[in-house]
Write a protein that holds these residues in place. Sequence first.
Motif, PDB file in Angstrom:
ATOM      1  N   ARG A 126       0.833  -1.210   0.000  1.00  0.00           N
ATOM      2  CA  ARG A 126       0.000   0.000   0.000  1.00  0.00           C
ATOM      3  C   ARG A 126       0.863   1.254   0.000  1.00  0.00           C
ATOM      4  NH1 ARG A 126      -4.362  -1.847  -1.925  1.00  0.00           N
ATOM      5  NH2 ARG A 126      -5.497  -3.260  -0.600  1.00  0.00           N
ATOM      6  N   TRP A 127       1.940   1.215   0.759  1.00  0.00           N
ATOM      7  CA  TRP A 127       2.805   2.379   0.889  1.00  0.00           C
ATOM      8  C   TRP A 127       3.622   2.618  -0.383  1.00  0.00           C
ATOM      9  CZ3 TRP A 127       8.213   2.383   3.171  1.00  0.00           C
ATOM     10  CH2 TRP A 127       8.678   3.687   3.333  1.00  0.00           C
ATOM     11  N   LEU A 128       4.158   1.546  -0.961  1.00  0.00           N
ATOM     12  CA  LEU A 128       5.024   1.672  -2.129  1.00  0.00           C
ATOM     13  C   LEU A 128       4.270   1.536  -3.444  1.00  0.00           C
ATOM     14  CD1 LEU A 128       7.987  -0.449  -0.816  1.00  0.00           C
ATOM     15  CD2 LEU A 128       7.876   2.030  -0.993  1.00  0.00           C
ATOM     16  N   GLY A 129       3.032   1.098  -3.395  1.00  0.00           N
ATOM     17  CA  GLY A 129       2.246   0.935  -4.615  1.00  0.00           C
ATOM     18  C   GLY A 129       2.424  -0.451  -5.201  1.00  0.00           C
ATOM     19  N   GLN A 130       1.398  -0.909  -5.881  1.00  0.00           N
ATOM     20  CA  GLN A 130       1.441  -2.211  -6.525  1.00  0.00           C
ATOM     21  C   GLN A 130       2.261  -2.126  -7.801  1.00  0.00           C
ATOM     22  OE1 GLN A 130       0.292  -5.127  -5.659  1.00  0.00           O
ATOM     23  NE2 GLN A 130      -0.865  -4.546  -3.848  1.00  0.00           N
ATOM     24  N   ARG A 131       2.852  -3.249  -8.167  1.00  0.00           N
ATOM     25  CA  ARG A 131       3.565  -3.317  -9.441  1.00  0.00           C
ATOM     26  C   ARG A 131       2.564  -3.651 -10.537  1.00  0.00           C
ATOM     27  NH1 ARG A 131       7.891  -7.387  -7.329  1.00  0.00           N
ATOM     28  NH2 ARG A 131       6.514  -7.376  -5.572  1.00  0.00           N
ATOM     29  N   ARG A 132       2.627  -2.915 -11.626  1.00  0.00           N
ATOM     30  CA  ARG A 132       1.765  -3.169 -12.771  1.00  0.00           C
ATOM     31  C   ARG A 132       2.634  -3.340 -13.995  1.00  0.00           C
ATOM     32  NH1 ARG A 132      -3.721  -0.163 -12.633  1.00  0.00           N
ATOM     33  NH2 ARG A 132      -3.471  -0.720 -14.783  1.00  0.00           N
ATOM     34  N   PHE A 133       2.223  -4.225 -14.879  1.00  0.00           N
ATOM     35  CA  PHE A 133       2.988  -4.477 -16.081  1.00  0.00           C
ATOM     36  C   PHE A 133       2.101  -4.251 -17.296  1.00  0.00           C
ATOM     37  CE2 PHE A 133       4.997  -6.993 -12.815  1.00  0.00           C
ATOM     38  CZ  PHE A 133       6.321  -6.637 -12.980  1.00  0.00           C
ATOM     39  N   VAL A 134       2.711  -3.800 -18.368  1.00  0.00           N
ATOM     40  CA  VAL A 134       2.018  -3.563 -19.617  1.00  0.00           C
ATOM     41  C   VAL A 134       2.526  -4.578 -20.628  1.00  0.00           C
ATOM     42  CG1 VAL A 134       1.640  -1.917 -21.481  1.00  0.00           C
ATOM     43  CG2 VAL A 134       1.769  -1.116 -19.137  1.00  0.00           C
ATOM     44  N   ALA A 135       1.621  -5.275 -21.282  1.00  0.00           N
ATOM     45  CA  ALA A 135       2.004  -6.239 -22.307  1.00  0.00           C
ATOM     46  C   ALA A 135       1.637  -5.663 -23.661  1.00  0.00           C
ATOM     47  CB  ALA A 135       1.302  -7.566 -22.070  1.00  0.00           C
ATOM     48  N   ARG A 136       2.588  -5.657 -24.558  1.00  0.00           N
ATOM     49  CA  ARG A 136       2.335  -5.194 -25.916  1.00  0.00           C
ATOM     50  C   ARG A 136       2.427  -6.382 -26.850  1.00  0.00           C
ATOM     51  NH1 ARG A 136       5.865   0.348 -25.936  1.00  0.00           N
ATOM     52  NH2 ARG A 136       4.610   1.337 -24.338  1.00  0.00           N
ATOM     53  N   THR A 137       1.427  -6.523 -27.702  1.00  0.00           N
ATOM     54  CA  THR A 137       1.439  -7.623 -28.657  1.00  0.00           C
ATOM     55  C   THR A 137       1.839  -7.079 -30.010  1.00  0.00           C
ATOM     56  OG1 THR A 137      -0.898  -7.290 -29.125  1.00  0.00           O
ATOM     57  CG2 THR A 137      -0.350  -8.882 -27.409  1.00  0.00           C
ATOM     58  N   ARG A 138       2.664  -7.817 -30.712  1.00  0.00           N
ATOM     59  CA  ARG A 138       3.116  -7.398 -32.037  1.00  0.00           C
ATOM     60  C   ARG A 138       2.567  -8.365 -33.077  1.00  0.00           C
ATOM     61  NH1 ARG A 138       6.470  -3.268 -31.910  1.00  0.00           N
ATOM     62  NH2 ARG A 138       7.694  -2.905 -30.043  1.00  0.00           N
ATOM     63  N   GLY A 139       2.031  -7.807 -34.153  1.00  0.00           N
ATOM     64  CA  GLY A 139       1.533  -8.617 -35.255  1.00  0.00           C
ATOM     65  C   GLY A 139       2.651  -8.938 -36.223  1.00  0.00           C
ATOM     66  N   LEU A 140       2.300  -9.434 -37.374  1.00  0.00           N
ATOM     67  CA  LEU A 140       3.294  -9.720 -38.399  1.00  0.00           C
ATOM     68  C   LEU A 140       3.943  -8.424 -38.850  1.00  0.00           C
ATOM     69  CD1 LEU A 140       1.354 -12.349 -40.502  1.00  0.00           C
ATOM     70  CD2 LEU A 140       3.205 -12.748 -38.885  1.00  0.00           C
ATOM     71  N   GLY A 141       5.198  -8.461 -39.069  1.00  0.00           N
ATOM     72  CA  GLY A 141       5.901  -7.252 -39.502  1.00  0.00           C
ATOM     73  C   GLY A 141       6.377  -6.406 -38.346  1.00  0.00           C
ATOM     74  N   GLY A 142       6.151  -6.828 -37.095  1.00  0.00           N
ATOM     75  CA  GLY A 142       6.677  -6.105 -35.948  1.00  0.00           C
ATOM     76  C   GLY A 142       5.874  -4.879 -35.544  1.00  0.00           C
ATOM     77  N   ARG A 143       4.686  -4.692 -36.155  1.00  0.00           N
ATOM     78  CA  ARG A 143       3.868  -3.545 -35.766  1.00  0.00           C
ATOM     79  C   ARG A 143       2.993  -3.902 -34.583  1.00  0.00           C
ATOM     80  NH1 ARG A 143       1.146  -2.626 -41.352  1.00  0.00           N
ATOM     81  NH2 ARG A 143       0.919  -4.810 -40.912  1.00  0.00           N
ATOM     82  N   VAL A 144       2.708  -2.914 -33.756  1.00  0.00           N
ATOM     83  CA  VAL A 144       1.839  -3.118 -32.612  1.00  0.00           C
ATOM     84  C   VAL A 144       0.407  -3.209 -33.101  1.00  0.00           C
ATOM     85  CG1 VAL A 144       1.004  -2.115 -30.461  1.00  0.00           C
ATOM     86  CG2 VAL A 144       3.408  -1.903 -31.074  1.00  0.00           C
ATOM     87  N   LYS A 145      -0.294  -4.293 -32.709  1.00  0.00           N
ATOM     88  CA  LYS A 145      -1.691  -4.476 -33.104  1.00  0.00           C
ATOM     89  C   LYS A 145      -2.584  -3.517 -32.330  1.00  0.00           C
ATOM     90  CE  LYS A 145      -1.619  -9.455 -33.641  1.00  0.00           C
ATOM     91  NZ  LYS A 145      -2.333 -10.643 -33.202  1.00  0.00           N
ATOM     92  N   SER A 146      -3.603  -3.026 -32.988  1.00  0.00           N
ATOM     93  CA  SER A 146      -4.626  -2.245 -32.298  1.00  0.00           C
ATOM     94  C   SER A 146      -5.962  -2.558 -32.949  1.00  0.00           C
ATOM     95  CB  SER A 146      -4.317  -0.753 -32.374  1.00  0.00           C
ATOM     96  OG  SER A 146      -4.312  -0.324 -33.711  1.00  0.00           O
ATOM     97  N   SER A 147      -7.002  -2.456 -32.152  1.00  0.00           N
ATOM     98  CA  SER A 147      -8.319  -2.762 -32.685  1.00  0.00           C
ATOM     99  C   SER A 147      -8.773  -1.632 -33.604  1.00  0.00           C
ATOM    100  CB  SER A 147      -9.312  -2.957 -31.540  1.00  0.00           C
ATOM    101  OG  SER A 147      -9.475  -1.750 -30.842  1.00  0.00           O
ATOM    102  N   PRO A 148      -9.586  -1.951 -34.623  1.00  0.00           N
ATOM    103  CA  PRO A 148     -10.042  -0.907 -35.537  1.00  0.00           C
ATOM    104  C   PRO A 148     -10.942   0.114 -34.848  1.00  0.00           C
ATOM    105  CG  PRO A 148     -10.648  -3.098 -36.353  1.00  0.00           C
ATOM    106  CD  PRO A 148     -10.001  -3.260 -35.027  1.00  0.00           C
TER     107      PRO A 148
END
Length: 159
Positions: A126-148
Amino acid sequence: MVSSERAMPWWRNVLRWGMIALGVVISARLVPGISYTGSDSLGPHGLITLALVVFVLTVLNIVFKPLLVLFTCPFVLLTLGLGLLVINALLFWFTSWVVPGFHVVDFWSAFWGALIVSLMSLLANRWLGQRRFVARTRGLGGRVKSSPARRREDDVIDV
């Protein structure tokens, strides 16, 4: 690719481990049946024992606790989560078997000691804060996927 949402400085982990060590010291002072070498004074032998206890507890909580929770899931659900306290007590008790100089006499001493250490760990989180992680998914060609529908650069997965 998994990256940290915000930089987790090394000192936060040191403070977390310090809070766990403080929980072990408090439990050795308050709970009869828990002791460690140098518990009367925080001399070099006592600090080494505390460091080993914190290290072993950390490894057990990272490696074995998820497996125990998975295998005892019906028990944990049946007891409405109170079974997690039993798992914590068993891991605390097992730590006393592994670390020389750290002694826990019986299950109930381990239970109350694990409860104190868990409360100290909760306060540290609580004092130091929770650790959070971000996961990035990459499609073909190394680009980051995003929904339309929504053009975001990354998808967030909370761990």
